[in-house]
Design a protein around this motif. Structure first.
Motif, PDB file in Angstrom:
ATOM      1  N   GLN A   1       0.809  -1.225   0.000  1.00  0.00           N
ATOM      2  CA  GLN A   1       0.000   0.000   0.000  1.00  0.00           C
ATOM      3  C   GLN A   1       0.842   1.274   0.000  1.00  0.00           C
ATOM      4  OE1 GLN A   1      -0.749  -2.815   1.520  1.00  0.00           O
ATOM      5  NE2 GLN A   1      -2.917  -2.979   2.050  1.00  0.00           N
TER       6      GLN A   1
ATOM      7  N   TRP B   1      -6.539   2.868   4.638  1.00  0.00           N
ATOM      8  CA  TRP B   1      -6.409   2.560   3.216  1.00  0.00           C
ATOM      9  C   TRP B   1      -7.734   2.649   2.467  1.00  0.00           C
ATOM     10  CZ3 TRP B   1      -3.012   2.832  -0.363  1.00  0.00           C
ATOM     11  CH2 TRP B   1      -3.165   2.146  -1.568  1.00  0.00           C
TER      12      TRP B   1
ATOM     13  N   TRP C   1      -8.301  -1.861  -7.542  1.00  0.00           N
ATOM     14  CA  TRP C   1      -7.281  -2.444  -6.655  1.00  0.00           C
ATOM     15  C   TRP C   1      -7.793  -3.778  -6.127  1.00  0.00           C
ATOM     16  CZ3 TRP C   1      -7.544  -3.147  -1.123  1.00  0.00           C
ATOM     17  CH2 TRP C   1      -6.319  -3.477  -0.521  1.00  0.00           C
TER      18      TRP C   1
END
Length: 338
Positions: A207, A275, A222
Motif C-alpha cells: 500500500q 487505506w 485495486w
C-alpha cells in the motif's frame, strides 16, 4: 605566561580534534522519498544518536549515493556504511533470502513477516552469502502482502490475468507468469511512468508504495484480497563498518533495532487502517477475488513455484529445503505463541 597560554591552546585543540575524530557518521543509501517503507531507518538513526549523545549519527540519502539496484554493490566496496535493498532487484546476488519472496507462503501479518525474516537472516547459509558482499543483515523491512492496481476493466478472474502486463519482481513475477501474465521487474521509481504511458496494465506493490510512487493515481481498481506474496527488502551494514564501531556504539545500534521495528509496525498499521478511505478519495474500485479463483491461483503458482525454487537453489548448493522449512516452522511457532 605566553608559553603556558600556548600549551593550553595546543591542549585544547588536541582535545577538540580527538573528540571530533571519535565521532562516527554513517552514510545510508535509500531511494525514492521518505515513506512508511523507510521509517524504521529514520527511527534507528534517531535512537542511535540519542543513545550516544550525538557521537554516532547517520546521514540518510535518497538516491544521492547509489541506484537502488546497486546498493548491495555499494556496500560491498564500502561506498557507504548502510543501505536498503530488495532481493528481487538482483536475486542472483542474494539467492538464499529469495525464499522469503516465494508466492503464497501464508504470511498474514507484518509481525509474522518480521519473525520469518529474522529467522532466515540468522541462518548460517544466508549470512555466508551476504558476507560475500561484505554485508551484515541488520533488520528487515516488513511489508504486507502485495496487491495489484490496474487500469481499465477490473481483473477479478484468473483468466483475466492472461497477457496482463504487470510490474512484479522475484517470486511474485513467477507467480503471475504461471497464470499467463507478462511480468517485468522494473524498479519502483520507473513504475508510474510505465503505467501512465501504457507500457504496463497493472502494478504489484504494498500500500505505501502505491501511494509513494503514484500508481494509485493512475489506477481504476485495486485487488483487496489477492495477497500472492510480498518482497523482502533488508537493511544491511558493511561488515568492516560494523566491526569498527566501539562497543558502546555497537550496543546502541543493536539495541535500537527492535525499537525501530516496533515503531515501523505502529506507523504502517496506521496507514493500513486508513487505506479504504484512500481508495474512496482516489475513486479506485475495490475488487474482491472469489475464494474459488484464489484457490486456482494458489494451486498453479504456489506449491509448484516452491518446489521449483527448492530444486533450483538446491542444485546451486544452497540448503534450500532447510530454508523453506525454516520459514514454515517459524510461521507455525509464531502463531502458536500468539
Amino acid at each position: 605566561m605566553s608559553r603556558i597560554f600556548t600549551t593550553l591552546c595546543v591542549g585544547a585543540l588536541t582535545t577538540a580534534f580527538a573528540t571530533e575524530a571519535m565521532a562516527t557518521e554513517w552514510n545510508v543509501s535509500l531511494w525514492g522519498k521518505r515513506r512508511a517503507f523507510t521509517e524504521h531507518i529514520h527511527k534507528l538513526a534517531e535512537l542511535v544518536e540519542e543513545k550516544t549523545d550525538g557521537d554516532f549519527t547517520m546521514n540518510i540519502s535518497y538516491g544521492g549515493l547509489s541506484k537502488n539496484t546497486e546498493n548491495l554493490d555499494g556496500i560491498s566496496i564500502f561506498a557507504f556504511e548502510m543501505a536498503q535493498f530488495c532481493a528481487g532487484y538482483h536475486p542472483d546476488k542474494n539467492r538464499a533470502i529469495t525464499v522469503l519472496e516465494l508466492p503464497f507462503l501464508g504470511v498474514d501479518t507484518l509481525e509474522e513477516e518480521v519473525a520469518v525474516s529474522n529467522a532466515v537472516y540468522a541462518h548460517p547459509a544466508v549470512q555466508e552469502e551476504m558476507a560475500q558482499w561484505s554485508a551484515k543483515l541488520l533488520m528487515p523491512t516488513p511489508m504486507p502482502q502485495y496487491n495489484l492496481v490496474g487500469t481499465g476493466e477490473p481483473r477479478n478472474e484468473l483468466a483475466d490475468f492472461d497477457g496482463m502486463r504487470v510490474r512484479a519482481t522475484g517470486g511474485l513475477g513467477r507467480a503471475f507468469e504461471a497464470v499467463g501474465a507478462v511480468p517485468t521487474s522494473m524498479t519502483a521509481s520507473e513504475v508510474y511512468q510505465a503505467m501512465e504511458s501504457g507500457v504496463i496494465d497493472t502494478a504489484a506493490f504494498a500500500q505505501h508504495a502505491h501511494l509513494s510512487f503514484g500508481t494509485i493515481n493512475e489506477a481504476d481498481w485495486w485487488t483487496a484480497n489477492l495477497n500472492p506474496g510480498t518482497v523482502n527488502c533488508p537493511v544491511v551494514v558493511n561488515t568492516d563498518a560494523y566491526e569498527s564501531l566501539s562497543d558502546a556504539e555497537r550496543e546502541a545500534l543493536d539495541s535500537s533495532v527492535p525499537e525501530a521495528i516496533d515503531y515501523y509496525l505502529e506507523n504502517y498499521g496506521e496507514l493500513l487502517a486508513k487505506w479504504d478511505s484512500v481508495l474512496e478519495e482516489k475513486g479506485v474500485e475495490k475488487v474482491m477475488i472469489s475464494d474459488e479463483e484464489l484457490a486456482k491461483f494458489k494451486d498453479i503458482a504456489g506449491t509448484p513455484t516452491h518446489e521449483a525454487w527448492i530444486e533450483e537453489m538446491g542444485a546451486q548448493g544452497l540448503p534450500a529445503q532447510e530454508l523453506y522449512d525454516l520459514v514454515t516452522s517459524t510461521l507455525e511457532e509464531t502463531r502458536a505463541s500468539n
